[in-house]
Design a protein around this motif. Sequence first.
Motif, PDB file in Angstrom:
ATOM      1  N   GLY A 284      75.860  24.793  -8.037  1.00  0.00           N
ATOM      2  CA  GLY A 284      75.938  25.617  -9.225  1.00  0.00           C
ATOM      3  C   GLY A 284      76.938  25.098 -10.255  1.00  0.00           C
ATOM      4  N   ILE A 285      77.043  25.848 -11.337  1.00  0.00           N
ATOM      5  CA  ILE A 285      77.934  25.444 -12.431  1.00  0.00           C
ATOM      6  C   ILE A 285      79.382  25.413 -11.963  1.00  0.00           C
ATOM      7  N   ALA A 286      79.776  26.420 -11.200  1.00  0.00           N
ATOM      8  CA  ALA A 286      81.166  26.492 -10.754  1.00  0.00           C
ATOM      9  C   ALA A 286      81.512  25.382  -9.781  1.00  0.00           C
ATOM     10  N   GLY A 287      80.491  24.816  -9.132  1.00  0.00           N
ATOM     11  CA  GLY A 287      80.739  23.733  -8.193  1.00  0.00           C
ATOM     12  C   GLY A 287      80.927  22.383  -8.838  1.00  0.00           C
ATOM     13  N   LYS A 288      80.686  22.311 -10.142  1.00  0.00           N
ATOM     14  CA  LYS A 288      80.942  21.061 -10.859  1.00  0.00           C
ATOM     15  C   LYS A 288      82.442  20.764 -10.855  1.00  0.00           C
ATOM     16  N   ASN A 289      82.760  19.483 -10.917  1.00  0.00           N
ATOM     17  CA  ASN A 289      84.168  19.113 -11.082  1.00  0.00           C
ATOM     18  C   ASN A 289      84.490  19.180 -12.566  1.00  0.00           C
ATOM     19  N   TRP A 290      84.995  20.320 -13.005  1.00  0.00           N
ATOM     20  CA  TRP A 290      85.212  20.534 -14.438  1.00  0.00           C
ATOM     21  C   TRP A 290      86.346  19.686 -14.986  1.00  0.00           C
ATOM     22  N   SER A 291      87.156  19.107 -14.121  1.00  0.00           N
ATOM     23  CA  SER A 291      88.185  18.183 -14.617  1.00  0.00           C
ATOM     24  C   SER A 291      87.545  16.911 -15.158  1.00  0.00           C
ATOM     25  N   GLN A 292      86.275  16.661 -14.784  1.00  0.00           N
ATOM     26  CA  GLN A 292      85.559  15.486 -15.273  1.00  0.00           C
ATOM     27  C   GLN A 292      84.697  15.806 -16.492  1.00  0.00           C
ATOM     28  N   VAL A 293      84.683  17.063 -16.902  1.00  0.00           N
ATOM     29  CA  VAL A 293      83.938  17.447 -18.098  1.00  0.00           C
ATOM     30  C   VAL A 293      84.796  17.161 -19.323  1.00  0.00           C
ATOM     31  N   ASN A 294      84.232  16.476 -20.279  1.00  0.00           N
ATOM     32  CA  ASN A 294      84.985  16.037 -21.454  1.00  0.00           C
ATOM     33  C   ASN A 294      84.905  17.086 -22.559  1.00  0.00           C
ATOM     34  N   PRO A 295      86.007  17.779 -22.850  1.00  0.00           N
ATOM     35  CA  PRO A 295      85.970  18.801 -23.911  1.00  0.00           C
ATOM     36  C   PRO A 295      85.594  18.235 -25.269  1.00  0.00           C
ATOM     37  N   ALA A 296      85.801  16.947 -25.486  1.00  0.00           N
ATOM     38  CA  ALA A 296      85.495  16.357 -26.791  1.00  0.00           C
ATOM     39  C   ALA A 296      84.014  16.408 -27.103  1.00  0.00           C
ATOM     40  N   ILE A 297      83.177  16.459 -26.086  1.00  0.00           N
ATOM     41  CA  ILE A 297      81.735  16.501 -26.336  1.00  0.00           C
ATOM     42  C   ILE A 297      81.076  17.727 -25.733  1.00  0.00           C
ATOM     43  N   PHE A 298      81.742  18.366 -24.759  1.00  0.00           N
ATOM     44  CA  PHE A 298      81.124  19.519 -24.094  1.00  0.00           C
ATOM     45  C   PHE A 298      80.749  20.606 -25.099  1.00  0.00           C
ATOM     46  N   GLY A 299      81.669  20.935 -25.991  1.00  0.00           N
ATOM     47  CA  GLY A 299      81.435  22.033 -26.915  1.00  0.00           C
ATOM     48  C   GLY A 299      80.215  21.814 -27.778  1.00  0.00           C
ATOM     49  N   THR A 300      80.063  20.610 -28.334  1.00  0.00           N
ATOM     50  CA  THR A 300      78.935  20.335 -29.209  1.00  0.00           C
ATOM     51  C   THR A 300      77.622  20.386 -28.446  1.00  0.00           C
ATOM     52  N   ILE A 301      77.612  19.789 -27.252  1.00  0.00           N
ATOM     53  CA  ILE A 301      76.390  19.805 -26.451  1.00  0.00           C
ATOM     54  C   ILE A 301      76.032  21.234 -26.066  1.00  0.00           C
ATOM     55  N   PHE A 302      77.027  21.986 -25.615  1.00  0.00           N
ATOM     56  CA  PHE A 302      76.790  23.358 -25.187  1.00  0.00           C
ATOM     57  C   PHE A 302      76.260  24.200 -26.341  1.00  0.00           C
ATOM     58  N   GLN A 303      76.892  24.071 -27.482  1.00  0.00           N
ATOM     59  CA  GLN A 303      76.485  24.898 -28.621  1.00  0.00           C
ATOM     60  C   GLN A 303      75.053  24.589 -29.048  1.00  0.00           C
ATOM     61  N   SER A 304      74.705  23.298 -29.101  1.00  0.00           N
ATOM     62  CA  SER A 304      73.347  22.941 -29.503  1.00  0.00           C
ATOM     63  C   SER A 304      72.342  23.328 -28.426  1.00  0.00           C
ATOM     64  N   SER A 305      72.754  23.299 -27.154  1.00  0.00           N
ATOM     65  CA  SER A 305      71.858  23.655 -26.057  1.00  0.00           C
ATOM     66  C   SER A 305      71.549  25.142 -26.062  1.00  0.00           C
ATOM     67  N   MET A 306      72.492  25.959 -26.482  1.00  0.00           N
ATOM     68  CA  MET A 306      72.328  27.400 -26.405  1.00  0.00           C
ATOM     69  C   MET A 306      71.119  27.891 -27.182  1.00  0.00           C
ATOM     70  N   ASP A 307      70.843  27.270 -28.307  1.00  0.00           N
ATOM     71  CA  ASP A 307      69.780  27.766 -29.166  1.00  0.00           C
ATOM     72  C   ASP A 307      68.569  26.841 -29.178  1.00  0.00           C
ATOM     73  N   SER A 308      68.513  25.933 -28.222  1.00  0.00           N
ATOM     74  CA  SER A 308      67.417  24.968 -28.191  1.00  0.00           C
ATOM     75  C   SER A 308      66.405  25.357 -27.128  1.00  0.00           C
ATOM     76  N   GLU A 309      65.147  25.378 -27.505  1.00  0.00           N
ATOM     77  CA  GLU A 309      64.087  25.686 -26.543  1.00  0.00           C
ATOM     78  C   GLU A 309      63.609  24.424 -25.832  1.00  0.00           C
ATOM     79  N   GLU A 310      63.856  23.282 -26.427  1.00  0.00           N
ATOM     80  CA  GLU A 310      63.406  22.023 -25.853  1.00  0.00           C
ATOM     81  C   GLU A 310      64.586  21.234 -25.346  1.00  0.00           C
ATOM     82  N   ARG A 311      64.526  20.823 -24.060  1.00  0.00           N
ATOM     83  CA  ARG A 311      65.657  20.120 -23.450  1.00  0.00           C
ATOM     84  C   ARG A 311      65.969  18.801 -24.160  1.00  0.00           C
ATOM     85  N   HIS A 312      64.931  18.124 -24.678  1.00  0.00           N
ATOM     86  CA  HIS A 312      65.180  16.824 -25.298  1.00  0.00           C
ATOM     87  C   HIS A 312      65.961  16.950 -26.594  1.00  0.00           C
ATOM     88  N   GLN A 313      66.061  18.160 -27.124  1.00  0.00           N
ATOM     89  CA  GLN A 313      66.820  18.357 -28.362  1.00  0.00           C
ATOM     90  C   GLN A 313      68.293  18.619 -28.096  1.00  0.00           C
TER      91      GLN A 313
END
Length: 976
Positions: A284-313
């Motif tokens: 699951g999400i909580a099982g990810k090693n979040w210390s390896q998640v890069n905040p410099a790009i996580f926010g942008t990817i997450f924000q664009s993913s939230m409103d995207s119906e297509e994974r490739h976008q």
Amino acid sequence: MSKIVEDLHQFQLYVRSLQGDEKGEAQVFCDRLFKAFGHAGYKEAGATLEFRVKKRGRGTSFADLMWKPRALIEMKKRGEKLNLHYRQAFEYWLNAVPNRPRYAVLCNFDEFWIYDFDRQLDEPVDKVSVHDIDHRYTALNFLLPQEKPPIFNNDREKVSRQAANQTADLFQSLIKRPGKPIDREVAQRFVLQLVVTMFAEDIDLIPSGTVTQIVRDCQEKGWSSYDLFKQLFAQMDSKKPASAGRFVGVPYFNGGLFATVEPVELTKYELELLGGDGTPDNTGIAGKNWSQVNPAIFGTIFQSSMDSEERHQHGRHFTSEADIQRIVGPTIVKPWEERIDTAKTLKHLVNLRRELSEFKVLDPSCGSGNFLYVAYREMARLDARIMIRLSEISQKEFLERAKRLCAISPRQFYGIDNDHFGVELTKVVLLLAKKLSFDEAVETLNAETNGFKGNLELAFSEDEVLPLDNLDTNIIEGDALFVDWPDTHAIIGNPPYQSKNKLQEELGPKYLNKVRERHPEVDGRADYCVYWIRLAHDHLGEGQRAGLVGTNTIKQNYSRESGLDHVLATGGTITEAVSSMIWPGAANLSVSIVNWVKGDAPGKRRLYIQEGNKLDAGWRHEDLDRIPSSLSFRIDVTKAKTIQANAKKGTNFQGQTHGHKGFLLKPAEARLLFNKDPKYQEVVKPFIVGDDMLGKKDAKPTRYVIDFSGKDLLEAQGYPDVFHRIQATVLPQRQKAAANELKKNQEALATNPKAKVNWHHRNFLNYWWRMSYVREDMVAAVSPLKRYIGCSRTTLRPVFEFISSEISPNDAIQVFPFDDDYSFGIMQSTPHWSWFINRCSTLTERFRYTSNTVWDSFPWPQAPTLVSVKEVAEAGRNLRKVRRELMTKHNLSFRELYRGLELPGEHPLKIATENLDVAVRKAYGMRKTADDLTFLFDLNQVIAAKEAASEPILGPGLPSYINDRDHFVSNDAILP
């Protein structure tokens, strides 16, 4: 592969015998490494030792090994701390243009640190010990003779994308629950609270496994996730620590994020998304090693993913760290590095640290906070750089200053954005930056100073990073064009960009009028991002800097005049810029990047350009005394003046804009009409577009257009078959568009009765049976001619051609009503192409012919002899003949033919073009060694001055003294 494993094992044994001397053994190490990977040696593979890399300004550095376009290797002595040489590797990589290598490798004889700067900038994608290379060689797959994709163990971008996408899935599940969806803002806050908590677990701020255990208790014991997360988040907002219970050890976070706690009862599916299903393959999400998640790009990817119906976008507008560094580096890092490295005294360094701790940065379009995060991290590294310098001068002073290990605070960073979630996400990203920067400072200073042999104990203390700062007054929600910007020392970011026409469509006339009333100094035709350039410069104080991304139109026409022209005219100096580059993830978008200072700056200014129209295209750069607002490497021709003889009506046109597909017919449909009644040929015309001209083997038009230009409604009804087609397809759409336009205009006028509104849809409706823009003046100009000159309005290559006047040109064609071979020769020549590409606007990397900037200022020969006019005409006719023969013989289109000119080697068309250029330069009186662009600019100034003085000049076309035009008019052309 078994042979490679054995060869690598032998390489390991050989390396053990080396002393690890950077100067004496690096080259043989590299050669043996290449042999182990299956090459005869580095030289045979095509690599170069001691490769010259041009330094910023003057001088040259030498990279130990360069193997373009795959890798560069920089060697250090055995035992050297490789993290201290990251910046050197990055600079080598950045300046290794063209064909910049994909990977950069730092090596100290015992370990390989592998960087992919296009993916993640701040740390390696993998670290491989020489001792393990025989079974970890896949991380260096790019060294194989037949390159394979490397397999990395520390790919933070991949981990970040996975975490962002899964977290977005959880958010989507919450807001799209059947029956009772969770309020969007509540879901956003809950997910952000989870993100901070999961980061906190893996960076040692709260007990590990806290979130996972909550999920397990809910799944296995039936406990309430609502209750448990409410208790956890409330404890994270409590100044009083828990004395007992499951949340002992959870500290006070504050930061504003946990001030409001509205947890939700998670469904079975949502619990599995968050905590997995208990199997090793699904943590699951909580099982990810979040210390390896890069905040410099996580926010942008997450924000664009939230409103995207297509994974490739997902991640469509993702900005790589390397691209962010093109702004943060020149605007913040490099000026501070110069100050730190030239500081001579203890007092100077101490003052610099104090000044750095007060240095404030603003992103007035902060999005998800990625620019601010990178700025925070780099400033923390600058602080560590000062501390290292202090340690070299005084151990006592260093130990005293180390009581505040990292002097950088989230409160030094400011942001503005009109997206509520982006604002909240930016706060989270900056709060994480505080802890991550602190940890990096611990590692760096311990490594560099060896802890002063035990005198320095740089252990993590919660008191250094908690409680989190409340950033509610730093990062604000609002429209940056209508709120006051805070006073800061540097401005960075990637403001929104949108053309004037798109703005009208997306935001409506009410908002546009509001913007134009607030900022009348910006031309209404400028790109949206120009407002940010203008505001940023006007907000800067003397000596302060800014760096912004914009569309590449910021260097053109109205956008340049309102933006960069203003910057340079009011004391700004462009210090570093990218003239044009493809923006990653965004289709058909090219950008420019500009860094500037308000005031002067010593030294050369570096200008980059990406050559080609693909993401992996090569780069080149030049160090200039001055970067003009055109961001041009050659002479700045933006100040060329309008020549009235060119600008007068009737010398060039844009083709017809049909405006609706209902006007278009297939050739078979047109033939049926002509067979039924020949009169339909009066209103149904062959219709050529740019792609027909450039991309078709015969360059002929592939469709027809219904053209009722000059005919009123009753006359149009005289052609019933096509009239009824237009009535059925076009009329309803124009009625709908006019109604929408009326509604938007009424809203704008209700706010301001004097507001500027557009009525073009109403005008289209008034003449609904006609094309949107029939260009009647163009039709009148070409009708008396048998042919006219046309070019694709957007193009990568110089192709002009005669088109039969029986063919109607689409608006993708620029039309020149000249039928003579001399005019064609001038326009097809390299001097005209040079003027074109340096004065035009662009669409992505394609040049766009614009009459007001290219044609209106282009100077024609002023004193051509009759002989030289004939020579130009003859050379033009010959060039077209060569083109026709080559295209017929090899079955090529214009586009395919001209691509061949870009390859080395002899080519008949190259010879024909060179002959034309010789004739054209002779007609101009241009010396063989003269730079054509400089010559034309100087001639433009002379002609404009003569016109102003009412002196005679020669405008476009055949010189007026030629009476026998027939000698210069042949008959070849694209036919229907």
